[in-house]
Design an enzyme around this catalytic site. Structure first.
Site, PDB file in Angstrom:
ATOM      1  N   HIS A 108       1.543  -9.691   0.868  1.00 32.14           N
ATOM      2  CA  HIS A 108       1.802  -8.764   1.966  1.00 32.14           C
ATOM      3  C   HIS A 108       2.266  -9.529   3.193  1.00 32.14           C
ATOM      4  CE1 HIS A 108       0.164  -6.577   5.647  1.00 32.14           C
ATOM      5  NE2 HIS A 108       1.132  -5.792   5.214  1.00 32.14           N
ATOM      6  N   SER A 109       3.347  -9.073   3.804  1.00 32.97           N
ATOM      7  CA  SER A 109       3.816  -9.627   5.074  1.00 32.97           C
ATOM      8  C   SER A 109       4.008 -11.139   4.973  1.00 32.97           C
ATOM      9  CB  SER A 109       2.827  -9.230   6.174  1.00 32.97           C
ATOM     10  OG  SER A 109       3.375  -9.392   7.459  1.00 32.97           O
TER      11      SER A 109
END
Length: 325
Positions: A108-109
Site C-alpha cells: 500500500h502506498s
C-alpha cells in the site's frame, strides 16, 4: 526468529534479526500456503492489513512486516538515513530469514513503491505484485523542455538536501519523547491522516505507540517526516526500463478518491498516473490488471470488502507461462 501464537485466531508475531536490531512482523493463514508479503504505507505499520487479510483466502500464508523505524521494528542506528534503497534491502533480509524463494507482494502506498523496486531488482522471486493506490515507482513526469527538466532536477536535489539536514537536526535536538493522552494522540493522528477512519486510526496507533505512565508516545523514528524525502524518483525512460524487468503478474487497485502524486501539491494532475498505467498495460499485456474502486487512499483498511474479492481472485488465479501469452 521469535514467534508468539495469539489465542485470537491464527495470528503470529515474529521478530526477525537484522544487524541494527530486528524487523517485527505478524502472520496469518497457514505455513503450508503460498507466501504473500504485505508492505504498509509511510509511517503506518503492519496493522494496516488487519481488516483486509481476514477477508482473503486463508489457505495462503501472509506476513505483514513493519519497515525499519515503524511499528515495532527497530530504528536504524544513529547516523544511518532512511533512504529508499534501505527499505528494498529490508525485504531481501526478511524473505531470506523466512526462507522464501518465490512469493507474492501486496503493498500500500509507499510500501507498493518499495515492492515495485524489489520486484524489478529481484524479478525471479516475485510471482504476483498487488499495488494498493500507488504506482510501482515514484515517476518524475515532465515535458521535453530544458527549463522544466532543470526544475525537476532541482526538486530532487532539494529533497535529498532536506532529508540530510532534517536527520542532522533531529539527532542534534535530543528532545524528549512527546507524551500525550490516548484521546489527543488519536485526534492529532486523524487530523494528519484525513483518509483514515477513526476505527482504523485506533488500529494503527495500537501498534504505532507505546504506553508510558502519563500517556502514549509514538514508536516511529523521529528522523522520518515526509515520504518524498525517502522516495527514489525515476524518469520516464527509467520507468519503462524497470517495468520491462518485471516477471510478476501485476494488479493495481486504484481508489477513486485516493492519491495520484507523491508530492501531494500536484495531486490533481492525473497525467503521470495515466501514463504509468498505459506503459504497464502495453508492456505487461495480459499480466497487468487495473481496477478502480470507490473510496479513499486507505480503502483497504476503511472498507476492505470493496477490494477483498478483487485481490482474492487475483491471488487464486493461476498465471499462464510467458509462452502461453
Amino acid at each position: 526468529m521469535k514467534v508468539r501464537l495469539c489465542l485470537s485466531g491464527l495470528i503470529s508475531e515474529l521478530k526477525l534479526a537484522v544487524p541494527w536490531g530486528h524487523i517485527a512482523a505478524k502472520a496469518w493463514g497457514t505455513l503450508k500456503g503460498s507466501p504473500v508479503l504485505c508492505l504498509h504505507g509511510w509511517l503506518d505499520n503492519a496493522n494496516s492489513f488487519d481488516t483486509l487479510i481476514p477477508l482473503l483466502p486463508q489457505d495462503l500464508h501472509y506476513v505483514a512486516m513493519d519497515f525499519g523505524g515503524h511499528g515495532l521494528s527497530s530504528h536504524y542506528s544513529p547516523g544511518v538515513p532512511y533512504y529508499f534503497q534501505n527499505f528494498v534491502n529490508e525485504i531481501r533480509r526478511v524473505v531470506a530469514a523466512l526462507k522464501w524463494n518465490r512469493f507474492s507482494i501486496m503493498g500500500h502506498s509507499f510500501g507498493g513503491a518499495v515492492a515495485g523496486m524489489f520486484s524489478c531488482t529481484f524479478p525471479e522471486m516475485v510471482d504476483k505484485l498487488i499495488l494498493l493506490d500507488v504506482s510501482p515507482f515514484a515517476l518524475d513526469f515532465h515535458v521535453r523542455s530544458w527549463a522544466f527538466m532543470h526544475a525537476e532536477v532541482e526538486n530532487l536535489l532539494t529533497y535529498k538536501r532536506r532529508a540530510i539536514e532534517h536527520m542532522l537536526q533531529v539527532e542534534a535536538s535530543q528532545k524528549p519523547l512527546h507524551v500525550v493522552s490516548p484521546e489527543e494522540m488519536l485526534q492529532r493522528f486523524l487530523e494528519n491522516h484525513s483518509h483514515v477512519s477513526e476505527k482504523c486510526g485506533e488500529l494503527l496507533l495500537q501498534r504505532g505507540t507505546t504506553k508510558v505512565p502519563t500517556g502514549l508516545v509514538l514508536n516511529r523514528d523521529r528522523r522520518m517526516t515526509l515520504p518524498e524525502l525517502s522516495f527514489d524518483f525515476v524518469s520516464e525512460e527509467w520507468f519503462v526500463h524497470f517495468i520491462r524487468k518485471l516477471q510478476a503478474h501485476v494488479l493495481l487497485v486504484k481508489a477513486i478518491h485516493g492519491y495520484f502524486n507523491v508530492r501531494r501539491e500536484n495531486d490533481a494532475n492525473k497525467e503521470p498516473f495515466l501514463y504509468m498505467t498505459r506503459i504497464l498495460k502495453s508492456t505487461l499485456k495480459e499480466r497487468f490488471q487495473f481496477v478502480e474502486v470507490p473510496g479513499t487512499h486507505y480503502v483497504h483498511m476503511n472498507e476492505p470488502q470493496l477490494v477483498a474479492g478483487i485481490i482474492s481472485s487475483f491471488l487464486q488465479s493461476k498465471p499462464r507461462l510467458p509462452n502461453q501469452l
